[in-house]
Design a protein around this motif. Structure first.
Motif, PDB file in Angstrom:
ATOM      1  N   HIS A  98       0.814  -1.215   0.000  1.00 49.53           N
ATOM      2  CA  HIS A  98       0.000   0.000   0.000  1.00 49.53           C
ATOM      3  C   HIS A  98       0.846   1.262   0.000  1.00 49.53           C
ATOM      4  CE1 HIS A  98       0.760   0.998   4.261  1.00 49.53           C
ATOM      5  NE2 HIS A  98       0.746  -0.311   4.469  1.00 49.53           N
ATOM      6  N   GLU A  99       2.101   1.133   0.387  1.00 52.57           N
ATOM      7  CA  GLU A  99       2.977   2.294   0.387  1.00 52.57           C
ATOM      8  C   GLU A  99       3.417   2.628  -1.041  1.00 52.57           C
ATOM      9  OE1 GLU A  99       3.512   3.988   3.063  1.00 52.57           O
ATOM     10  OE2 GLU A  99       2.652   2.595   4.526  1.00 52.57           O
ATOM     11  N   GLU A 100       3.998   3.788  -1.196  1.00 51.88           N
ATOM     12  CA  GLU A 100       4.346   4.296  -2.525  1.00 51.88           C
ATOM     13  C   GLU A 100       5.356   3.439  -3.257  1.00 51.88           C
ATOM     14  OE1 GLU A 100       6.183   8.389  -4.536  1.00 51.88           O
ATOM     15  OE2 GLU A 100       5.646   8.325  -2.412  1.00 51.88           O
ATOM     16  N   LEU A 101       6.277   2.783  -2.536  1.00 51.96           N
ATOM     17  CA  LEU A 101       7.367   2.051  -3.187  1.00 51.96           C
ATOM     18  C   LEU A 101       6.989   0.651  -3.638  1.00 51.96           C
ATOM     19  CD1 LEU A 101      10.415   3.127  -1.003  1.00 51.96           C
ATOM     20  CD2 LEU A 101       9.739   3.991  -3.239  1.00 51.96           C
ATOM     21  N   GLY A 102       5.855   0.097  -3.172  1.00 51.28           N
ATOM     22  CA  GLY A 102       5.418  -1.223  -3.627  1.00 51.28           C
ATOM     23  C   GLY A 102       6.419  -2.316  -3.301  1.00 51.28           C
ATOM     24  N   VAL A 103       6.812  -3.088  -4.334  1.00 48.24           N
ATOM     25  CA  VAL A 103       7.812  -4.146  -4.164  1.00 48.24           C
ATOM     26  C   VAL A 103       9.194  -3.504  -4.119  1.00 48.24           C
ATOM     27  CG1 VAL A 103       8.831  -6.231  -5.137  1.00 48.24           C
ATOM     28  CG2 VAL A 103       6.368  -5.820  -5.373  1.00 48.24           C
ATOM     29  N   THR A 104       9.924  -3.758  -3.063  1.00 45.03           N
ATOM     30  CA  THR A 104      11.217  -3.105  -2.879  1.00 45.03           C
ATOM     31  C   THR A 104      12.409  -4.037  -3.056  1.00 45.03           C
ATOM     32  OG1 THR A 104      10.997  -3.516  -0.509  1.00 45.03           O
ATOM     33  CG2 THR A 104      10.304  -1.349  -1.318  1.00 45.03           C
ATOM     34  N   SER A 105      12.188  -5.369  -2.953  1.00 47.96           N
ATOM     35  CA  SER A 105      13.314  -6.294  -3.015  1.00 47.96           C
ATOM     36  C   SER A 105      12.810  -7.701  -3.318  1.00 47.96           C
ATOM     37  CB  SER A 105      14.096  -6.288  -1.692  1.00 47.96           C
ATOM     38  OG  SER A 105      13.217  -6.496  -0.596  1.00 47.96           O
ATOM     39  N   LEU A 106      13.710  -8.514  -3.862  1.00 47.64           N
ATOM     40  CA  LEU A 106      13.380  -9.919  -4.117  1.00 47.64           C
ATOM     41  C   LEU A 106      14.669 -10.725  -4.217  1.00 47.64           C
ATOM     42  CD1 LEU A 106      14.063 -10.411  -7.391  1.00 47.64           C
ATOM     43  CD2 LEU A 106      11.891  -9.249  -7.665  1.00 47.64           C
ATOM     44  N   SER A 107      14.519 -12.049  -4.044  1.00 46.42           N
ATOM     45  CA  SER A 107      15.679 -12.930  -4.136  1.00 46.42           C
ATOM     46  C   SER A 107      15.206 -14.331  -4.484  1.00 46.42           C
ATOM     47  CB  SER A 107      16.453 -12.948  -2.812  1.00 46.42           C
ATOM     48  OG  SER A 107      17.597 -13.788  -2.889  1.00 46.42           O
ATOM     49  N   TRP A 108      15.947 -15.009  -5.379  1.00 46.59           N
ATOM     50  CA  TRP A 108      15.598 -16.362  -5.814  1.00 46.59           C
ATOM     51  C   TRP A 108      16.075 -17.405  -4.816  1.00 46.59           C
ATOM     52  CZ3 TRP A 108      12.885 -17.724 -10.205  1.00 46.59           C
ATOM     53  CH2 TRP A 108      12.719 -16.722 -11.184  1.00 46.59           C
ATOM     54  N   CYS A 109      15.304 -18.486  -4.673  1.00 47.17           N
ATOM     55  CA  CYS A 109      15.774 -19.671  -3.958  1.00 47.17           C
ATOM     56  C   CYS A 109      16.903 -20.300  -4.764  1.00 47.17           C
ATOM     57  CB  CYS A 109      14.630 -20.670  -3.792  1.00 47.17           C
ATOM     58  SG  CYS A 109      15.132 -22.259  -3.106  1.00 47.17           S
ATOM     59  N   GLN A 110      17.998 -20.653  -4.079  1.00 47.49           N
ATOM     60  CA  GLN A 110      19.176 -21.187  -4.751  1.00 47.49           C
ATOM     61  C   GLN A 110      19.201 -22.711  -4.824  1.00 47.49           C
ATOM     62  OE1 GLN A 110      21.538 -18.972  -6.068  1.00 47.49           O
ATOM     63  NE2 GLN A 110      19.980 -17.460  -5.494  1.00 47.49           N
ATOM     64  N   GLY A 111      18.238 -23.379  -4.170  1.00 52.45           N
ATOM     65  CA  GLY A 111      18.248 -24.838  -4.107  1.00 52.45           C
ATOM     66  C   GLY A 111      18.036 -25.481  -5.467  1.00 52.45           C
ATOM     67  N   ARG A 112      18.972 -26.308  -5.858  1.00 53.48           N
ATOM     68  CA  ARG A 112      18.918 -26.922  -7.182  1.00 53.48           C
ATOM     69  C   ARG A 112      17.772 -27.910  -7.327  1.00 53.48           C
ATOM     70  NH1 ARG A 112      22.379 -27.215 -11.420  1.00 53.48           N
ATOM     71  NH2 ARG A 112      22.202 -29.029 -12.798  1.00 53.48           N
ATOM     72  N   PHE A 113      17.388 -28.560  -6.233  1.00 53.95           N
ATOM     73  CA  PHE A 113      16.339 -29.577  -6.292  1.00 53.95           C
ATOM     74  C   PHE A 113      15.030 -29.077  -5.682  1.00 53.95           C
ATOM     75  CE2 PHE A 113      20.499 -31.718  -6.012  1.00 53.95           C
ATOM     76  CZ  PHE A 113      20.493 -32.342  -7.252  1.00 53.95           C
ATOM     77  N   GLU A 114      14.906 -27.774  -5.594  1.00 55.44           N
ATOM     78  CA  GLU A 114      13.691 -27.147  -5.083  1.00 55.44           C
ATOM     79  C   GLU A 114      12.874 -26.580  -6.249  1.00 55.44           C
ATOM     80  OE1 GLU A 114      12.776 -26.982  -1.930  1.00 55.44           O
ATOM     81  OE2 GLU A 114      14.592 -27.736  -0.966  1.00 55.44           O
ATOM     82  N   PRO A 115      11.564 -26.432  -6.072  1.00 50.80           N
ATOM     83  CA  PRO A 115      10.780 -25.735  -7.107  1.00 50.80           C
ATOM     84  C   PRO A 115      11.188 -24.267  -7.179  1.00 50.80           C
ATOM     85  CG  PRO A 115       9.456 -26.134  -5.140  1.00 50.80           C
ATOM     86  CD  PRO A 115      10.735 -26.899  -4.951  1.00 50.80           C
ATOM     87  N   LYS A 116      10.889 -23.628  -8.277  1.00 52.13           N
ATOM     88  CA  LYS A 116      11.205 -22.200  -8.400  1.00 52.13           C
ATOM     89  C   LYS A 116      10.521 -21.433  -7.276  1.00 52.13           C
ATOM     90  CE  LYS A 116       9.817 -21.695 -12.732  1.00 52.13           C
ATOM     91  NZ  LYS A 116       9.723 -22.993 -13.439  1.00 52.13           N
TER      92      LYS A 116
END
Length: 215
Positions: free
Chosen positions: A144-162
């Motif tokens: 709800h704030e002005e900046l919305g999505v501010t950060s993200l990071s991928w799971c690094q596990g090779r045998f994990e789902p995206k």
């Protein structure tokens, strides 16, 4: 050794240090306004760099080698060339990150419009084409704030789902996973919210442990 820095004057500075102790510093006019984040692709895909900025876009850059001949002298120069411009966001693109190598040449962006968008270069030879593969629209209460999505990071596990961990300007931290059965990204975990906006998140590398670490 290559390093890169983003700044608020619309430029991205790429610096290369070789084993001959020579430095090459290149300034890229990456966006029309402030550059917020940068991300390197895995070197298997070449020298690829993603940038995002306040002009509502993300861009893909490739370092190419240009050879010229002058007076029987061959000169080799390197230059950064824009391969694609991703302009689906309706507001500032605040964060960008390439996926781990095992997921292929994928890229996630987070925008102030409350959306995370996932792109993929299906043909790694054709870096001009990055179709949109998925969108995560966060709840209005999360961004709800002005900046919305501010950060993200991928799971690094090779045998994990995206999977992605996403931070919002409201203080929320959410984990989304991709469901092959439903063919969409689904909310997996809602972590404890912070009193103020989340500036950054990071998913620690996983080497087969029974748990994940997120900061």
């Amino acid at each position: 050794l290559s390093s890169v820095a983003a700044n608020t004057n619309a430029n991205t500075n790429a610096n290369t240090n070789t084993n001959t102790n020579s430095n090459t510093n290149t300034s890229i006019q990456a966006h029309r306004s402030a550059v917020w984040r940068v991300s390197w692709a895995h070197p298997e895909y070449g020298q690829l760099l993603a940038t995002c900025g306040a002009d509502n876009s993300a861009a893909i850059w490739e370092e190419v080698q240009i050879t010229s001949t002058n007076n029987n002298t061959t000169n080799i120069n390197k230059n950064w060339v824009e391969k694609a411009r991703l302009s689906d966001a309706r507001r500032s693109v605040n964060c960008v990150e390439f996926a781990p190598r095992h997921l292929g040449l994928m890229l996630a962006t987070g925008s102030a419009d409350g959306c995370v968008r996932i792109y993929e270069a299906i043909d790694v030879v054709n870096l001009h084409h990055w179709p949109l593969q998925g969108t995560i629209e966060l709840e209005e209460t999360v961004v709800h704030e002005e900046l919305g999505v501010t950060s993200l990071s991928w799971c690094q596990g090779r045998f994990e789902p995206k999977a992605l961990v996403i931070g919002g300007s409201s203080g929320s931290v959410l984990v989304y996973r991709y469901s092959d059965a439903a063919r969409q990204w689904q909310l997996a975990i809602k972590l404890r919210s912070h009193a103020r906006g989340v500036l950054d998140v990071a998913w620690a590398p996983n080497v087969g442990g029974s748990y994940h670490l997120i900061s």
